[in-house]
Scaffold this motif. Sequence first.
Motif, PDB file in Angstrom:
ATOM      1  N   ASP A  67       0.908  -1.185   0.024  1.00 12.56           N
ATOM      2  CA  ASP A  67       0.019  -0.023   0.041  1.00 12.56           C
ATOM      3  C   ASP A  67       0.773   1.289   0.051  1.00 12.56           C
ATOM      4  N   GLY A  68       0.400   2.377  -0.586  1.00 13.15           N
ATOM      5  CA  GLY A  68       1.186   3.536  -0.755  1.00 13.15           C
ATOM      6  C   GLY A  68       1.314   4.258  -1.815  1.00 13.15           C
ATOM      7  N   ARG A  69       2.261   5.224  -2.314  1.00 11.29           N
ATOM      8  CA  ARG A  69       2.644   6.003  -3.169  1.00 11.29           C
ATOM      9  C   ARG A  69       3.738   5.509  -4.148  1.00 11.29           C
ATOM     10  N   VAL A  70       3.444   5.346  -5.166  1.00  9.76           N
ATOM     11  CA  VAL A  70       4.704   4.960  -6.145  1.00  9.76           C
ATOM     12  C   VAL A  70       5.672   6.250  -6.061  1.00  9.76           C
ATOM     13  N   SER A  71       6.763   5.936  -5.831  1.00  9.35           N
ATOM     14  CA  SER A  71       7.925   6.843  -5.586  1.00  9.35           C
ATOM     15  C   SER A  71       9.246   6.575  -6.464  1.00  9.35           C
ATOM     16  N   VAL A  72       9.152   5.217  -7.188  1.00 11.30           N
ATOM     17  CA  VAL A  72      10.110   4.815  -7.869  1.00 11.30           C
ATOM     18  C   VAL A  72       9.602   4.217  -9.215  1.00 11.30           C
ATOM     19  N   LEU A  73       9.917   4.773 -10.182  1.00  9.38           N
ATOM     20  CA  LEU A  73       9.689   4.042 -11.620  1.00  9.38           C
ATOM     21  C   LEU A  73      10.772   4.431 -12.505  1.00  9.38           C
ATOM     22  N   THR A  89       0.434   6.026   7.826  1.00  7.04           N
ATOM     23  CA  THR A  89      -0.877   5.617   7.836  1.00  7.04           C
ATOM     24  C   THR A  89      -1.162   4.424   6.841  1.00  7.04           C
ATOM     25  N   ASP A  90      -0.261   3.846   6.085  1.00  8.36           N
ATOM     26  CA  ASP A  90      -0.566   2.926   5.153  1.00  8.36           C
ATOM     27  C   ASP A  90      -0.612   1.400   5.960  1.00  8.36           C
ATOM     28  N   VAL A  91      -1.195   0.547   5.487  1.00  2.00           N
ATOM     29  CA  VAL A  91      -0.978  -0.841   5.841  1.00  2.00           C
ATOM     30  C   VAL A  91       0.489  -1.367   5.248  1.00  2.00           C
ATOM     31  N   HIS A  92       1.389  -2.158   6.092  1.00  2.00           N
ATOM     32  CA  HIS A  92       2.609  -2.296   5.935  1.00  2.00           C
ATOM     33  C   HIS A  92       2.725  -3.898   5.625  1.00  2.00           C
ATOM     34  N   ALA A 171       8.632  -0.671  -0.373  1.00  5.06           N
ATOM     35  CA  ALA A 171       8.696  -1.979  -1.157  1.00  5.06           C
ATOM     36  C   ALA A 171       8.943  -1.780  -2.734  1.00  5.06           C
ATOM     37  N   ASP A 172       9.827  -2.461  -3.359  1.00  7.78           N
ATOM     38  CA  ASP A 172       9.878  -2.522  -4.711  1.00  7.78           C
ATOM     39  C   ASP A 172       9.666  -3.859  -5.297  1.00  7.78           C
ATOM     40  N   VAL A 173       9.474  -3.933  -6.436  1.00  2.00           N
ATOM     41  CA  VAL A 173       9.353  -4.931  -7.286  1.00  2.00           C
ATOM     42  C   VAL A 173      10.109  -4.452  -8.746  1.00  2.00           C
ATOM     43  N   VAL A 174      10.972  -5.617  -9.013  1.00  3.35           N
ATOM     44  CA  VAL A 174      11.756  -5.628 -10.116  1.00  3.35           C
ATOM     45  C   VAL A 174      11.139  -6.371 -11.085  1.00  3.35           C
ATOM     46  N   LEU A 175      10.349  -6.227 -11.990  1.00  2.62           N
ATOM     47  CA  LEU A 175       9.492  -6.801 -12.808  1.00  2.62           C
ATOM     48  C   LEU A 175      10.391  -7.686 -13.997  1.00  2.62           C
ATOM     49  N   PRO A 176       9.612  -8.722 -14.512  1.00  2.00           N
ATOM     50  CA  PRO A 176      10.174  -9.764 -15.423  1.00  2.00           C
ATOM     51  C   PRO A 176      11.202  -8.957 -16.597  1.00  2.00           C
ATOM     52  N   GLU A 190       1.173   8.119  -7.776  1.00  3.29           N
ATOM     53  CA  GLU A 190      -0.131   7.460  -7.821  1.00  3.29           C
ATOM     54  C   GLU A 190      -0.332   6.441  -6.593  1.00  3.29           C
ATOM     55  N   THR A 191      -1.411   6.414  -5.969  1.00  2.00           N
ATOM     56  CA  THR A 191      -1.741   5.587  -4.832  1.00  2.00           C
ATOM     57  C   THR A 191      -2.120   4.111  -5.105  1.00  2.00           C
ATOM     58  N   VAL A 192      -1.504   3.233  -4.578  1.00  5.57           N
ATOM     59  CA  VAL A 192      -2.095   1.851  -5.125  1.00  5.57           C
ATOM     60  C   VAL A 192      -2.174   1.120  -3.772  1.00  5.57           C
ATOM     61  N   THR A 193      -2.744   0.011  -3.938  1.00 10.32           N
ATOM     62  CA  THR A 193      -3.077  -1.032  -2.790  1.00 10.32           C
ATOM     63  C   THR A 193      -2.365  -2.307  -2.896  1.00 10.32           C
ATOM     64  N   ALA A 194      -2.005  -2.891  -1.860  1.00 14.19           N
ATOM     65  CA  ALA A 194      -1.171  -4.029  -2.063  1.00 14.19           C
ATOM     66  C   ALA A 194      -2.136  -5.405  -2.408  1.00 14.19           C
TER      67      ALA A 194
END
Length: 209
Positions: A67-73, A89-92, A171-176, A190-194
């Motif tokens: 959960d949170g805000r996209v900070s890296v792309l 305030t986000d779920v962790h 939390a980061d994800v490195v895509l395929p 942008e705000t996203v939900t886990a």
Amino acid sequence: MLPMLPTIAVASGAWRYAAACFVAAVVAVVVFPPGVAVALALGVAVLWFHRDPGRNPPESGIVAPADGRVSVLREEGDRVRVGIFMNVTDVHVNRAPVAGTVESVEHRPGAYKPAFSKESDRNERVVVDCGDYQIALIAGWFARRIHPYVEAGDDLVRGQRIGHVSFGSRADVVLPPRYDRDDVRVAVDETVTAGETRLVATEPSASTH
């Protein structure tokens, strides 16, 4: 008859932190009564911070790990990294972005810079490597307790809980490698939900590694 209080699921280990506050409240009854309310409020706040609500993952795509805000792309060689900053305030509780098999879980020591800053790329982290993709749970200046739930050999499904960072942070994800930046559906800030917001709409095909 007392009303039933709602039950709140919390992350693994959260009661350990809250218990310290509740013990302090008991002690405060004797040594400093005004501190009772403060200690109880802190205990409740700790449990709220570690709340772990259920999620409904979509049937396809790569979903946000936090959960949170996209900070890296950004592109890193032939890979794309999407980083999500978790505010207080986000779920962790963090979740698997897509199905896969854990190849390794590696703790990497580092700094403790604010997770929303560029310097946080050097922060302490736990990297969950699933071969085709990676998830990094990253500590911040205050958040220094990373709790992975998975280990090498575990099979993951999309949206599965994989760990949490107590009191932070990113939390980061490195895509395929088959995906490029144009495949990513979210933008910085942008705000996203886990487990629910799709970062990429399509399902990854078999690993090319």
